[in-house]
Design a protein around this motif. Structure first.
Motif, PDB file in Angstrom:
ATOM      1  N   LEU A   1      -8.440  -9.654  -5.217  1.00 17.72           N
ATOM      2  CA  LEU A   1      -7.763  -9.852  -3.926  1.00 17.72           C
ATOM      3  C   LEU A   1      -6.424 -10.553  -4.131  1.00 17.72           C
TER       4      LEU A   1
ATOM      5  N   SER B   1      -2.832  -9.011  -3.431  1.00 18.92           N
ATOM      6  CA  SER B   1      -2.066  -9.621  -2.342  1.00 18.92           C
ATOM      7  C   SER B   1      -0.592  -9.713  -2.702  1.00 18.92           C
TER       8      SER B   1
ATOM      9  N   SER C   1       0.887  -6.429  -1.871  1.00 17.62           N
ATOM     10  CA  SER C   1       0.884  -6.241  -0.426  1.00 17.62           C
ATOM     11  C   SER C   1       1.972  -7.086   0.233  1.00 17.62           C
ATOM     12  N   LEU C   2       2.098  -8.335  -0.216  1.00 21.35           N
ATOM     13  CA  LEU C   2       3.082  -9.238   0.381  1.00 21.35           C
ATOM     14  C   LEU C   2       4.503  -8.786   0.066  1.00 21.35           C
TER      15      LEU C   2
ATOM     16  N   ASN D   1       0.004  -9.250   7.472  1.00 24.84           N
ATOM     17  CA  ASN D   1      -0.427  -9.379   6.073  1.00 24.84           C
ATOM     18  C   ASN D   1      -1.902  -9.706   5.980  1.00 24.84           C
TER      19      ASN D   1
ATOM     20  N   LEU E   1      -4.766  -7.546   4.096  1.00 24.56           N
ATOM     21  CA  LEU E   1      -5.623  -8.118   3.053  1.00 24.56           C
ATOM     22  C   LEU E   1      -7.094  -7.971   3.418  1.00 24.56           C
TER      23      LEU E   1
ATOM     24  N   ALA F   1      -8.694 -14.298   3.021  1.00 24.56           N
ATOM     25  CA  ALA F   1      -7.495 -13.500   3.298  1.00 24.56           C
ATOM     26  C   ALA F   1      -6.495 -14.306   4.127  1.00 24.56           C
TER      27      ALA F   1
ATOM     28  N   ILE G   1      -4.600 -16.788   1.967  1.00 25.06           N
ATOM     29  CA  ILE G   1      -3.549 -16.197   1.141  1.00 25.06           C
ATOM     30  C   ILE G   1      -2.373 -15.753   2.010  1.00 25.06           C
ATOM     31  N   ALA G   2      -2.686 -15.237   3.202  1.00 27.57           N
ATOM     32  CA  ALA G   2      -1.643 -14.617   4.027  1.00 27.57           C
ATOM     33  C   ALA G   2      -0.566 -15.608   4.460  1.00 27.57           C
TER      34      ALA G   2
END
Lengths: 226, 51, 227
Positions: free
Chosen positions: A62, A66, A69-70, A104, A108, A143, A146-147
């Motif tokens: 993850l 991430s 993704s970010l 985000n 995630l 999630a 992290i976001a």
């Protein structure tokens, strides 16, 4: 528009862009799968690893995904200088931050239905309904953790050269509590919570989320000043 | 590490000396680095005011 | 101001020499640890002052965001660099000590892990700094990143303590004799003085190079205002 409506507007915009570029979004999930395969061969190709190792792989997958993704969420903003355009509109920077962070977060979370079953299959975990509910809750908390800092850091690093190095360098040490809490919680969910520690870890994750959702939201507007 | 009769760790001096030396060297290197930076900053400033 | 800082620095170096001499050659060997315990006379002060410097960095970061004055950014760089240097030294000293007393270079105990993560967090802020060239942006971003990193430290600490508690609690017998407190105190003040000196010095250099970066723009603005 109120700040709340603006937040939803920004989140919707980002999710819509994520949907339009769904092959790119899918690529992130594919990347997560690849990391899981790597882990399984790095340790034992027959899936004979402990539950906590499997949980660790899942959270690390993850974390690694991430980053992609970010970065993706700010790629369009910087490529077309769209962030600056967004700032010219009467949009509250707070709404931009929370909107993007929510988007985000959702992206995630969506990695969960891909990575979680795969981890269970690769590492022979026994899942049932009650387990899944607890894991889903933890996945949401992880999630979210992290976001928030991820969105803040990605907004900075997307505007510098060498972003690929800096974002993980800043984000991974910071999110270590998520990894530890995540691994322990998954372990407790799957192997039984003899000493009722699960609540403590969940609270710790929630505290991490709360601290960073508030702090990053408060600091974000300062990073936009030029 | 070797242990003495009363369970005392004997020796370890090389490790002690290494720890102190590394600390001293690191601090000295940092001081040298700052001195070099300062010279450079002064030089830049001079050339700026001249130019 | 400059002479005061240099004076404090020289005093710090002198004290460090005296404290280390006392710690190495005057203080008696510890009852169980023997001579290895002498690493503590430099290790513990490094830990204290390193933590203090990162707290300074946090304060300077908040002060910069609050006031927007460059001088806080100058001090922030100084404090960040010293905390990373002391953090690195702390790890090396700790590993040397652990090799002798525990027989291993590294163990994932609370203090070791937290020190390592702290070192990585603050080194990350310095890395971010090195990637940003525009001065205003660099100052704001490093302040924001410093605050975010600093807030993480207690979270990491409690997390690791909890995480580890399932396996073993690393006990370190702390029977501190009065003859051992003296070199410890001397070195703590020595490190403090050296750190203050180095932060002030680094800040001065930063403000000088900042002055060198900007002048053309300032002249332009002045010209615009006059015209």
């Amino acid at each position: 528009m109120s700040t709340f409506q603006q937040t939803l507007f920004v989140a919707r915009k980002d999710l819509l862009l994520g949907w339009r570029a769904r092959t790119r979004t899918l690529a992130v999930a594919l990347f997560g799968m690849v990391t899981l395969v790597l882990f399984s061969f790095a340790v034992a190709a027959d899936g004979e690893v402990g539950v906590s190792a499997a949980a660790g792989f899942l959270i690390v997958a993850l974390l690694l995904s991430s980053i992609l993704s970010l970065e993706e969420s700010f790629r369009l903003e910087t490529e077309d200088r769209a962030l600056e355009g967004l700032l010219l509109l009467p949009v509250d920077p707070v709404a931009i931050f929370y909107g993007k962070a929510i988007a985000n977060f959702v992206l995630l979370v969506l990695l969960g239905p891909v990575l979680l079953p795969l981890t269970a299959i690769f590492f022979s975990l026994e899942l049932d309904g009650a387990n899944l509910l607890g894991m889903a809750l933890l996945w949401l908390l992880a999630a979210a953790g992290i976001a928030a800092p991820g969105t803040l850091y990605a907004s900075m690093t997307s505007r510098v050269t060498g972003r690929d190095v800096v974002l993980p360098l800043l984000l991974f040490p910071l999110t270590l509590p998520i990894l530890m809490a995540g691994v322990r919680s998954f372990d407790l969910i799957l192997r039984g919570d003899a000493m009722s520690q699960l609540k403590g870890w969940t609270l710790l994750l929630a505290a991490f989320d709360l601290v960073y959702w508030v702090l990053c939201g408060a600091l974000f507007s300062r990073t936009l000043e030029e | 590490m070797a242990e003495g009769p009363a369970g005392v760790i004997i020796g370890g001096w090389p490790y002690v000396i290494t720890a102190y030396s590394i600390t001293a060297v690191a601090l000295a290197l940092n001081i040298a680095r700052l001195a070099a930076r300062e010279r450079k900053a002064d030089k830049n400033k001079e050339s700026d005011s001249n130019g | 101001m400059r002479n005061v800082a240099t004076g404090i620095g020289l005093l710090g170096i002198l004290l460090l020499l005296v404290g280390s001499y006392v710690g190495l050659f005057v203080a008696p060997p510890e009852r169980h640890m023997g001579d290895v315990q002498r690493i503590m006379y430099v290790h513990v002060p490094t830990a204290w002052i390193g933590l203090l410097c990162s707290t300074f960095a946090m304060i300077f970061a908040v002060a910069y965001l609050w006031t927007g004055r460059n001088r806080w950014d100058d001090r922030l760089v100084g404090a960040l660099e010293i905390s990373v240097i002391l953090g690195g030294l702390l790890l090396v000293q700790g590993m040397l000590w652990g090799r002798v007393t525990w027989g291993i270079w590294w163990t994932w105990d609370v203090r070791l892990t937290t020190s390592l993560i702290m070192f990585l967090l603050f080194a990350g802020v310095l890395a971010l700094r090195s990637f940003v060239e525009e001065p205003l942006r660099r100052a704001t971003w490093s302040s924001v990143a410093t605050i975010i990193a600093y807030v993480d430290v207690p979270l990491v600490y409690f997390c690791v303590r909890w995480f580890r508690s399932l396996h073993q609690v690393q006990s370190s017998p702390e029977t501190v004799h009065s003859s051992m407190i003296i070199p410890l105190r001397i070195n703590a003040f020595a490190m403090l003085f050296i750190a203050i000196w180095l932060i002030a010095w680094r800040a001065r250099i930063e403000s000088k190079s900042r002055g060198a970066e900007r002048p053309p723009e300032r002249i332009e603005i002045q010209g615009a205002q006059n015209g």
